[in-house]
Design an enzyme around this catalytic site. Sequence first.
Site, PDB file in Angstrom:
ATOM      1  N   CYS A   2      11.771  -3.377  41.152  1.00  0.00           N
ATOM      2  CA  CYS A   2      12.147  -2.334  41.957  1.00  0.00           C
ATOM      3  C   CYS A   2      13.419  -2.508  41.961  1.00  0.00           C
ATOM      4  CB  CYS A   2      11.643  -2.472  43.338  1.00  0.00           C
ATOM      5  SG  CYS A   2      10.112  -2.540  43.475  1.00  0.00           S
ATOM      6  N   LYS A 603      11.290  -4.670  33.279  1.00  0.00           N
ATOM      7  CA  LYS A 603      12.258  -5.306  32.654  1.00  0.00           C
ATOM      8  C   LYS A 603      12.727  -6.466  33.308  1.00  0.00           C
ATOM      9  CE  LYS A 603      15.287  -6.090  29.383  1.00  0.00           C
ATOM     10  NZ  LYS A 603      14.803  -6.181  27.794  1.00  0.00           N
TER      11      LYS A 603
END
EC number: 2.6.1.16
Length: 608
Positions: A2, A603
Amino acid sequence: MCGIVGIVGNQPVSERLVEALKRLEYRGYDSAGVATIDAGTLQRRRAEGKLVNLESRLREEPLAGTIGIAHTRWATHGAPTERNAHPHFTEGVAVVHNGIIENFAELKDELAAGGAEFQTETDTEVVAHLLTKYRRDGLGRREAMHAMLKRVKGAYALAVLFEDDPSTIMAARNGPPLAIGHGSGEMFLGSDAIALAPFTNEITYLIDGDWAVIGKTGVHIFDFDGNVVERPRQISTAAAFLVDKGNHRHFMEKEIYEQPEVIAHALGHYVNFIENRVVPISDAIDFGKVPSLAISACGTAYLAGLIGKYWFERYARLPVEIDVASEFRYREIPLSPQSAALFISQSGETADTLASLRYCKEHGLKIGAVVNARESTIARESDAVFPILAGPEIGVASTKAFTCQLAVLAALAVGAGKARGTISGEEEQALVKSLAEMPRIMGQVLNSIQPKIESLSRELSKCHDVLYLGRGTSFPLAMEGALKLKEISYIHAEGYAAGELKHGPIALIDENMPVIVIAPHDRFFDKTVSNMQEVAARGGRIILITDEKGAAASKLDTMHTIVLPEVDEIIAPMIFSLPLQLLAYHTAVFMGTDVDQPRNLAKSVTVE
């Protein structure tokens, strides 16, 4: 995972919050939202999917206000829907959160018994309800924030707005990173400095247990016990970073083609190209004296570590213990305080890798960080930092960070061999000369293989399963090739040691199964050819990635043969990674997937 941003100042913030969120898209997300305070009232807009959906919502229903928080969500608790998107509201409170509240079920039951009505499936909503409860109980804003932090357990980065205070953002960190940006008459908050780069390069990083009260002109930081603490302000290098694909279709394609340049830059930090010698980097870890080395990482970084293990053991005769970080600290490995440990992470924030680092620190080991982000938590908590200098990598599937990790590990292994006396001065020079040649050879390969790769990728895009095989350092490379393909094309792929073919995977071989064999003409080549013959005998479709000598010696009919230059063993993994990256990339393009932000992936994995 997030992404969190916040701005408090004197100008409208909603558009700038969305611009900051765009700089966090590389982290991965499935929904997004913004909250501001305008005329004493909390307001929000949320949307499922990409930020363009949120922007569309904001065009239809603009948000005013000079203070706000925003969020990109990667679902952990609750489906990726607008209802579950952040910010979450309760009476007088807005919250955004990165992490996992481990005791949320217990807190939810307690709050529901007290009359709280939950609107979402998320763990984050308990934070908002706790804050509302403490305000109703008569606590002030800071007291409520501190009381809430005493109750929640787990990993979190939080940003909070109180409706009755339109000039303050509160934030807290325990695990996932948070950076506070200092402006002129305004202040900023972000999951990393990249998000804040257009606004400021003056950054203060919170550490675990910190919480902060951020106003227009400054910040007050407290530790977990509520004591005022000072954290250093530093100048971030992220300010020079611009999110730009250039002439490429995707960031991943751009990053593949950047590799010759960034690897040359990285190697320049570790070797002397004129004398063909390694450069002493750090006094904190004496590779000449450590009896053993531990390596821990996740995903692609772990596979880089596996290749590094071969190099450290071969060139430095240094025993290496390696495991994925999520398992490393649970094995109760007997660790010696005289040993050292390397932790590999592109972001420097990978939660499992950071936990393994702290486990090794508790056992007295010297800690080295192989990271791309020198301002990251893993870097700050290490005794020695070995930067990979890849530059920001936006595509979720790692490419240039992987090869830069390999380049740095190779240089460190050669340096360790020199320090331990296991390689001669002549051998050191020969190895460094090979490393110095690598950027040129990578450029040559990238300029020559694209047409063949595109043709092969079109065929692969019609397959359901792909097997990758390799020996020696080509075994971890086979796993990396399979990982890349499955990450971005969603085709099932597995990487195996070629010698394990007869121990199970051969049962899958038929005329529909492509088998990608990574086989430079090295000391393992003849054995790998035997494995290819076993595949051919069962009708498997062989795709051979080899060099000129290997292509001439294999004498096998293949579906395709990709021929690369003959290179020294120490640089073969970096050279042979290029067709694997391009193969995955072009297959995904033919499949029509979201190459840079593949489904369900993040990522930077900042929770365990």
